[in-house]
Design a protein around this motif. Structure first.
Motif, mmCIF file in Angstrom:
data_model
loop_
_atom_site.group_PDB
_atom_site.id
_atom_site.type_symbol
_atom_site.label_atom_id
_atom_site.label_comp_id
_atom_site.label_asym_id
_atom_site.label_seq_id
_atom_site.Cartn_x
_atom_site.Cartn_y
_atom_site.Cartn_z
ATOM 1 N N GLN A 1 13.321 -23.428 6.024
ATOM 2 C CA GLN A 1 12.590 -23.333 7.287
ATOM 3 C C GLN A 1 13.106 -22.204 8.183
ATOM 4 O OE1 GLN A 1 13.524 -26.724 9.979
ATOM 5 N NE2 GLN A 1 15.049 -27.314 8.446
ATOM 6 N N PHE A 2 14.283 -21.670 7.857
ATOM 7 C CA PHE A 2 14.874 -20.600 8.654
ATOM 8 C C PHE A 2 14.676 -19.264 7.941
ATOM 9 C CE2 PHE A 2 17.529 -24.428 9.282
ATOM 10 C CZ PHE A 2 17.246 -24.673 10.622
ATOM 11 N N ASN A 3 14.274 -18.252 8.684
ATOM 12 C CA ASN A 3 13.996 -16.953 8.085
ATOM 13 C C ASN A 3 15.255 -16.302 7.531
ATOM 14 O OD1 ASN A 3 12.038 -14.745 7.581
ATOM 15 N ND2 ASN A 3 13.351 -13.614 8.995
ATOM 16 N N TRP A 4 16.417 -16.527 8.206
ATOM 17 C CA TRP A 4 17.658 -15.912 7.733
ATOM 18 C C TRP A 4 18.109 -16.482 6.396
ATOM 19 C CZ3 TRP A 4 21.221 -19.641 6.900
ATOM 20 C CH2 TRP A 4 21.169 -20.804 7.685
ATOM 21 N N ALA A 5 17.525 -17.617 5.982
ATOM 22 C CA ALA A 5 17.931 -18.260 4.732
ATOM 23 C C ALA A 5 17.606 -17.399 3.515
ATOM 24 C CB ALA A 5 17.246 -19.618 4.599
ATOM 25 N N LYS A 6 16.752 -16.392 3.696
ATOM 26 C CA LYS A 6 16.401 -15.552 2.549
ATOM 27 C C LYS A 6 17.588 -14.724 2.062
ATOM 28 C CE LYS A 6 14.414 -11.911 5.491
ATOM 29 N NZ LYS A 6 13.156 -11.198 5.832
ATOM 30 N N TYR A 7 18.651 -14.652 2.867
ATOM 31 C CA TYR A 7 19.856 -13.948 2.448
ATOM 32 C C TYR A 7 20.869 -14.893 1.799
ATOM 33 C CZ TYR A 7 17.904 -10.371 5.497
ATOM 34 O OH TYR A 7 17.065 -9.455 6.078
ATOM 35 N N TYR A 8 20.547 -16.174 1.787
ATOM 36 C CA TYR A 8 21.423 -17.179 1.189
ATOM 37 C C TYR A 8 21.297 -17.102 -0.329
ATOM 38 C CZ TYR A 8 23.073 -21.934 0.061
ATOM 39 O OH TYR A 8 23.721 -23.021 -0.468
ATOM 40 N N LEU A 9 22.417 -17.093 -1.040
ATOM 41 C CA LEU A 9 22.410 -16.862 -2.478
ATOM 42 C C LEU A 9 21.475 -17.792 -3.231
ATOM 43 C CD1 LEU A 9 23.487 -15.581 -5.090
ATOM 44 C CD2 LEU A 9 25.410 -17.191 -4.990
ATOM 45 N N PHE A 10 21.605 -19.094 -2.984
ATOM 46 C CA PHE A 10 20.868 -20.062 -3.795
ATOM 47 C C PHE A 10 19.385 -20.156 -3.437
ATOM 48 C CE2 PHE A 10 25.287 -21.486 -4.249
ATOM 49 C CZ PHE A 10 25.380 -21.487 -5.630
ATOM 50 N N GLU A 11 18.965 -19.515 -2.358
ATOM 51 C CA GLU A 11 17.534 -19.400 -2.094
ATOM 52 C C GLU A 11 16.907 -18.356 -3.024
ATOM 53 O OE1 GLU A 11 15.542 -21.055 -0.303
ATOM 54 O OE2 GLU A 11 16.683 -22.064 1.272
ATOM 55 N N ASN A 12 17.752 -17.490 -3.581
ATOM 56 C CA ASN A 12 17.257 -16.386 -4.395
ATOM 57 C C ASN A 12 17.494 -16.558 -5.892
ATOM 58 O OD1 ASN A 12 16.509 -14.050 -2.316
ATOM 59 N ND2 ASN A 12 18.365 -15.020 -1.561
ATOM 60 N N THR A 13 18.458 -17.392 -6.276
ATOM 61 C CA THR A 13 18.801 -17.487 -7.693
ATOM 62 C C THR A 13 17.721 -18.182 -8.518
ATOM 63 O OG1 THR A 13 20.103 -19.476 -7.159
ATOM 64 C CG2 THR A 13 21.300 -17.389 -7.396
ATOM 65 N N ASP A 14 16.911 -19.028 -7.889
ATOM 66 C CA ASP A 14 15.825 -19.686 -8.622
ATOM 67 C C ASP A 14 14.617 -18.754 -8.663
ATOM 68 O OD1 ASP A 14 14.094 -21.378 -9.875
ATOM 69 O OD2 ASP A 14 13.762 -22.684 -8.146
ATOM 70 N N LEU A 15 14.605 -17.865 -9.625
ATOM 71 C CA LEU A 15 13.524 -16.882 -9.723
ATOM 72 C C LEU A 15 12.226 -17.488 -10.240
ATOM 73 C CD1 LEU A 15 15.439 -13.766 -11.123
ATOM 74 C CD2 LEU A 15 14.887 -14.317 -8.753
ATOM 75 N N THR A 16 12.271 -18.735 -10.722
ATOM 76 C CA THR A 16 11.039 -19.376 -11.194
ATOM 77 C C THR A 16 10.045 -19.582 -10.060
ATOM 78 O OG1 THR A 16 12.020 -21.583 -10.907
ATOM 79 C CG2 THR A 16 12.232 -20.558 -13.072
#
Length: 315
Positions: free
Chosen positions: A257-272
């Motif tokens: 829900q937070f825009n800054w979360a896009k820099y969080y590692l585990f928000e990005n590792t799930d490429l599916t």
């Protein structure tokens, strides 16, 4: 370098624990797929009634949309499911879960087991040498510390991909035995975030799903390897890595829900999340996630290399 790799692989594969991991993964895949088969559809015979079942699902979903209101996200999810099911009916495409590849896709959830098993190997790779005192025997060799560390890291990744292949092959064979090896070319149908239904090659989709899942595995293993270098305790490095992985992935939905979360590692590792065009955080793209992952990857390895090259081994 080749001799170092052979030596590190020998340390991994000469231990009974390693082969217990491999056998355990195969048994876990078998148990998981059998449980999925008989818990989800215990009384359904083959695929003869899939059209009737799907029509009932569409009717139920439409009634839910008319009688319940749980927010825009829920309505979008249910609407997409209706659209996908209707596409299956209109084009007479059997549901994915009733095919061999459907079970293979379900087994992709077991990549977390592969990750945990590899973390145990990676976490013990360097810290175990310090615990046993064998690190001194390595460092007296006429090779640089960088090459020693690289050989350990590459060996851990090689083991992870061995388990990766074992999981995929086991899932394919077990699913084929349960569902038969027909419908191998059945398409995969999904709805993107805009509600449009798409059709893609299910074999390609399954392979890409596993490869995307492997990205998270590589990052967690790299994290475990870094922690193994920073500490002198195998148990601490393993526990920390597994704890960070589970804690990190469990709060992904909350942070979305937070825009800054896009820099969080585990928000990005799930490429599916990009396979269906539905990223966790609005505005995220595949190139962006790949960039974030590369930055973390370089950071983890740079820290591990820097510390290992300066680490005191006289104690």
């Amino acid at each position: 370098m080749v001799n170092l790799l052979l030596n590190e692989n020998m340390k991994i594969y000469c231990r009974l624990r390693t082969w217990m991991f491999v056998i355990g993964l195969v048994l876990t895949a078998i148990g998981f797929l059998v449980a999925q088969q008989y818990s989800v559809k215990p009384f359904q015979v083959a695929n003869a009634n899939w059209t009737v079942n799907m029509q009932k699902q569409i009717l139920n979903d439409k009634q839910m949309l008319a009688n319940m209101d749980r927010g825009a996200d829920w309505r979008t999810h249910v609407t997409n499911r209706i659209n996908v099911n209707q596409y299956h009916l209109d084009h007479q495409i059997p549901p994915t879960e009733d095919t061999l590849w459907g079970n293979v896709l379900q087994a992709a959830d077991l990549m977390i087991v592969v990750t945990v098993l590899t973390v145990i190997i990676a976490g013990d790779s360097v810290a175990g040498e310090f615990t046993d005192g064998t690190i001194k025997l390595l460092l007296i060799r006429p090779v640089s510390r960088s090459k020693i560390l690289l050989s350990k890291y590459v060996s851990a990744l090689m083991f992870s991909f061995l388990l990766f292949i074992v999981l995929f092959v086991s899932a394919f064979l077990v699913s084929g035995i349960m569902h038969g090896f027909h419908n191998l070319g059945a398409p995969y149908v999904y709805a993107s975030s805009d509600g449009i239904v798409h059709e893609t090659n299910i074999v390609q989709h399954s392979i890409v799903t596993y490869l995307y899942q492997a990205v998270q595995m590589i990052m967690v293993v790299t994290l475990a390897f870094m922690i193994s270098v920073l500490t002198r305790s195998s148990s601490i490095s393993i526990a920390l890595s597994v704890g960070i992985m589970f804690a990190g992935t469990s709060i992904v939905g909350f942070l979305a829900q937070f825009n800054w979360a896009k820099y969080y590692l585990f928000e990005n590792t799930d490429l599916t999340q990009y396979l269906t065009g539905s990223p966790n955080v609005h505005g995220m793209t595949l190139p962006f996630s790949v960039t974030v992952i590369i930055v973390y990857f370089i950071l983890f390895n740079a820290l591990a290399w820097t510390v290992f090259k300066k680490k005191d081994v006289t104690a």
